[in-house]
Design an enzyme around this catalytic site. Structure first.
Site, PDB file in Angstrom:
ATOM      1  N   ASP A  12       0.870  -1.167   0.000  1.00 52.20           N
ATOM      2  CA  ASP A  12       0.000   0.000   0.000  1.00 52.20           C
ATOM      3  C   ASP A  12       0.914   1.225   0.000  1.00 52.20           C
ATOM      4  OD1 ASP A  12      -2.383   1.645   0.521  1.00 52.20           O
ATOM      5  OD2 ASP A  12      -1.528   1.853   2.524  1.00 52.20           O
ATOM      6  N   ASP A  14      -0.191   5.235   0.882  1.00 50.65           N
ATOM      7  CA  ASP A  14      -0.455   6.199   1.952  1.00 50.65           C
ATOM      8  C   ASP A  14      -0.651   5.481   3.288  1.00 50.65           C
ATOM      9  OD1 ASP A  14      -0.473   8.569   0.323  1.00 50.65           O
ATOM     10  OD2 ASP A  14      -2.405   7.906  -0.466  1.00 50.65           O
TER      11      ASP A  14
END
Length: 226
Positions: A12, A14
């Site tokens: 991922d 953020d």
């Protein structure tokens, strides 16, 4: 003696690789201000980071009609890009401690390839990769433009296919329940991180947890050898 299979480590973005919360919160306030609406609280906003923007706005503004939600989405996109342009992505979305070093270490290993699966748009991810000099780092880049929102497993299915790696030889590293539920749905080992936007108590679908980025390589060796 059989060859070591290729491994895929998907990240991922953020809340996992970079801390973008200042721009996320600032852009959200500008988007809601633009519609004359009260901005949701910080914890509420961070709780839905990782979802695709259309889904995210339905969570944050459930009473608004579809047109207003669409304007919130566009207002957020415009504000986010303006804030990033003002500061530059290196300052507005800095790496978490040891993130770059671990990425470079894993990228140099012949048995591992890297990918990302993010709620960001293609444009947003491209800007981040360019700013941080990550061109060529990720063999597969899955973004919100082309998939259902997390935790639907479509991003990870596409990543596996593009990298030519089986699910049993892949892991997903993320900070939210959406990341871990997506990994679970795709049959991929989920590694939750404790420094992101969801508290560890929400990451119930994670099979492993780490407190520091530099703990990841040792954990990967243990997972893949197992």
């Amino acid at each position: 003696m059989s060859a070591t299979p290729l491994r895929l480590v998907i990240f991922d973005v953020d809340g996992t690789l970079v801390d973008s919360q200042a721009d996320i919160l600032g852009a959200m306030q500008l988007a809601f201000d633009g519609q004359g609406m009260v901005t949701p609280a910080r914890d509420q906003v961070l709780s839905v980071v990782g979802l695709s923007l259309d889904v995210l706005m339905r969570e944050l503004a459930p009473e608004a009609d579809a047109d207003t939600q669409a304007r919130l989405v566009q207002g957020y996109k415009d504000a986010y890009m303006a804030l990033r342009a003002d500061q530059g992505a290196v300052l507005s979305s800095p790496f978490y401690p040891q993130a770059r070093e671990v990425l470079e270490h894993l990228h140099a290993r012949p048995d591992i390839v890297l990918g990302v699966a993010t709620g960001k748009s293609r444009r947003g991810l491209d800007k981040l990769i360019e700013a941080h000099g990550l061109q060529g780092m990720f063999v597969t880049q899955q973004v919100a433009d082309f998939h259902p929102s997390k935790p639907h497993p479509a991003m990870l299915s596409a990543a596996l296919e593009e990298a030519g790696v089986q699910a049993k030889n892949a892991v997903m590293v993320g900070d939210t329940s959406f990341d871990m539920e997506m990994a679970q749905a795709a049959g991929i080992t989920g590694i939750g991180v404790r420094w992101g936007y969801h508290p560890a108590t929400r990451l119930t679908a994670a099979q492993h947890m780490i407190d520091r980025f530099d703990a990841l390589p040792v954990l990967l060796d243990r997972i893949f050898k197992g």
